[in-house]
Design an enzyme around this catalytic site. Sequence first.
Site, short mmCIF file in Angstrom:
data_model
loop_
_atom_site.label_atom_id
_atom_site.label_comp_id
_atom_site.label_asym_id
_atom_site.label_seq_id
_atom_site.Cartn_x
_atom_site.Cartn_y
_atom_site.Cartn_z
N GLU A 84 -6.70 7.62 -16.79
CA GLU A 84 -7.95 8.37 -16.80
C GLU A 84 -8.52 8.38 -18.22
O GLU A 84 -8.11 9.21 -19.05
CB GLU A 84 -7.72 9.82 -16.36
CG GLU A 84 -7.17 9.95 -14.96
CD GLU A 84 -7.46 11.33 -14.37
OE1 GLU A 84 -8.09 11.39 -13.31
OE2 GLU A 84 -7.08 12.34 -15.00
N GLY B 109 -15.28 13.81 -15.56
CA GLY B 109 -16.29 14.84 -15.37
C GLY B 109 -17.59 14.55 -16.08
O GLY B 109 -18.46 15.42 -16.19
N LYS C 256 -8.62 20.98 -9.53
CA LYS C 256 -8.65 21.76 -10.78
C LYS C 256 -8.76 23.25 -10.44
O LYS C 256 -8.16 23.69 -9.47
CB LYS C 256 -9.79 21.25 -11.67
CG LYS C 256 -9.75 19.72 -11.84
CD LYS C 256 -10.69 19.19 -12.87
CE LYS C 256 -10.52 17.67 -12.97
NZ LYS C 256 -11.33 17.07 -14.01
N SER D 121 -14.63 10.21 -12.94
CA SER D 121 -15.94 10.07 -12.29
C SER D 121 -15.94 9.05 -11.15
O SER D 121 -16.91 8.31 -10.96
CB SER D 121 -17.03 9.74 -13.32
OG SER D 121 -17.17 10.82 -14.24
N ASN E 241 -7.99 16.12 -7.06
CA ASN E 241 -7.59 17.12 -8.07
C ASN E 241 -8.68 18.19 -8.08
O ASN E 241 -9.74 17.99 -8.66
CB ASN E 241 -7.47 16.43 -9.43
CG ASN E 241 -7.17 17.43 -10.55
OD1 ASN E 241 -6.86 18.59 -10.29
ND2 ASN E 241 -7.26 16.98 -11.79
N GLU F 42 -6.84 17.45 -19.47
CA GLU F 42 -7.28 18.83 -19.71
C GLU F 42 -6.11 19.71 -20.14
O GLU F 42 -6.32 20.74 -20.79
CB GLU F 42 -7.96 19.37 -18.44
CG GLU F 42 -9.34 18.72 -18.26
CD GLU F 42 -9.85 18.66 -16.83
OE1 GLU F 42 -9.27 19.31 -15.95
OE2 GLU F 42 -10.83 17.91 -16.61
N HIS G 8 -2.25 15.89 -17.35
CA HIS G 8 -3.70 15.69 -17.25
C HIS G 8 -4.33 15.93 -18.62
O HIS G 8 -3.88 16.79 -19.38
CB HIS G 8 -4.30 16.64 -16.21
CG HIS G 8 -5.71 16.30 -15.89
ND1 HIS G 8 -6.76 16.67 -16.69
CD2 HIS G 8 -6.25 15.60 -14.86
CE1 HIS G 8 -7.88 16.20 -16.17
NE2 HIS G 8 -7.60 15.55 -15.06
P1 PGA Z 1 -13.58 13.64 -12.23
O1 PGA Z 1 -12.11 14.16 -12.60
O2 PGA Z 1 -13.45 12.79 -11.01
O3 PGA Z 1 -14.39 14.89 -12.01
O4 PGA Z 1 -14.07 12.84 -13.40
C1 PGA Z 1 -11.01 13.32 -12.51
C2 PGA Z 1 -9.78 14.02 -13.04
O5 PGA Z 1 -9.89 14.74 -14.03
O6 PGA Z 1 -8.67 13.87 -12.50
#
Ligand code: PGA
Length: 257
Positions: free
Chosen positions: A166, A172, A12, A208, A10, A98, A96
């Site tokens: 998640e 993140g 983003k 992460s 992903n 976000e 997601h």
């Molecule tokens: P990350 O993001 O691996 O940077 O924690 C995962 C995601 O948001 O899909």
Amino acid sequence: MTRRTLIAANWKMHGLRGDLGFIGELDARLGAARPDAGILICPPATLLAEAASACAAHGFLAGGQDCAVADSGAFTGDLSAGMLRDAGASHVIVGHSERRAGHGETSVLVKAKAEAALRAGLTPVICIGETLAERDAGRAEAVTGEQLAASWPARGVAKDIVVAYEPVWAIGTGRTASLADIAAMHAFIRAAAPGGGGAALRILYGGSVKPDNAAGILALDDVDGALVGGASLQAASFAAVISAAQSRRHGLRFADN
Ligand code: PGA
């Protein structure tokens, strides 16, 4: 039943056309160590068509990061699932955290997006997961289960759907859930899959995931792959995460993804 592993990137809101050399570099880095897994790259929509061509040439899949509910119409700035499919996508991430947190997306909306994806012939990757406050309050399963049920597309069949667990507090942040917590949450989600088809449901872990923790996470029975943000932005680290999928056991595979 075993399920084919899926390792998804992903990106983003990262990536310009000049970054698409990533795809050839990823293939070269994987070389002979490429596991039997679907490898999905979800770039920003501006790159999707070009990335999808390159992905097809290297045996990878391409996906969108979000889609609209409607198939077409007066929705300035939105992209339909059919448009993503036309650009070469096979999958689309929906719900997601976000988007749930930053754009006020509810599970009702996510469900409609997942339905739009299926209508267009895309596999929805439905993201669910609790916040830290919810986990600390002992509500991780309740919240995640509620999101799963409410985001599940009407008449959706588990084999056509991917769920990404998640935990919001792990995204993140460099923090990952413990292997015991991941195992417990994935087993819970599988048991809670609407329609009782959990055995066929692919459940990815996200939050992460990095080269140094991927093997342990991917070795868990109910973890069918990973949704990777930060570590998917460099071919070297994403290749290392993918290679960690060698730790998984495989049997029956799904035909195309
Ligand atoms: P990350 O993001 O691996 O940077 O924690 C995962 C995601 O948001 O899909």
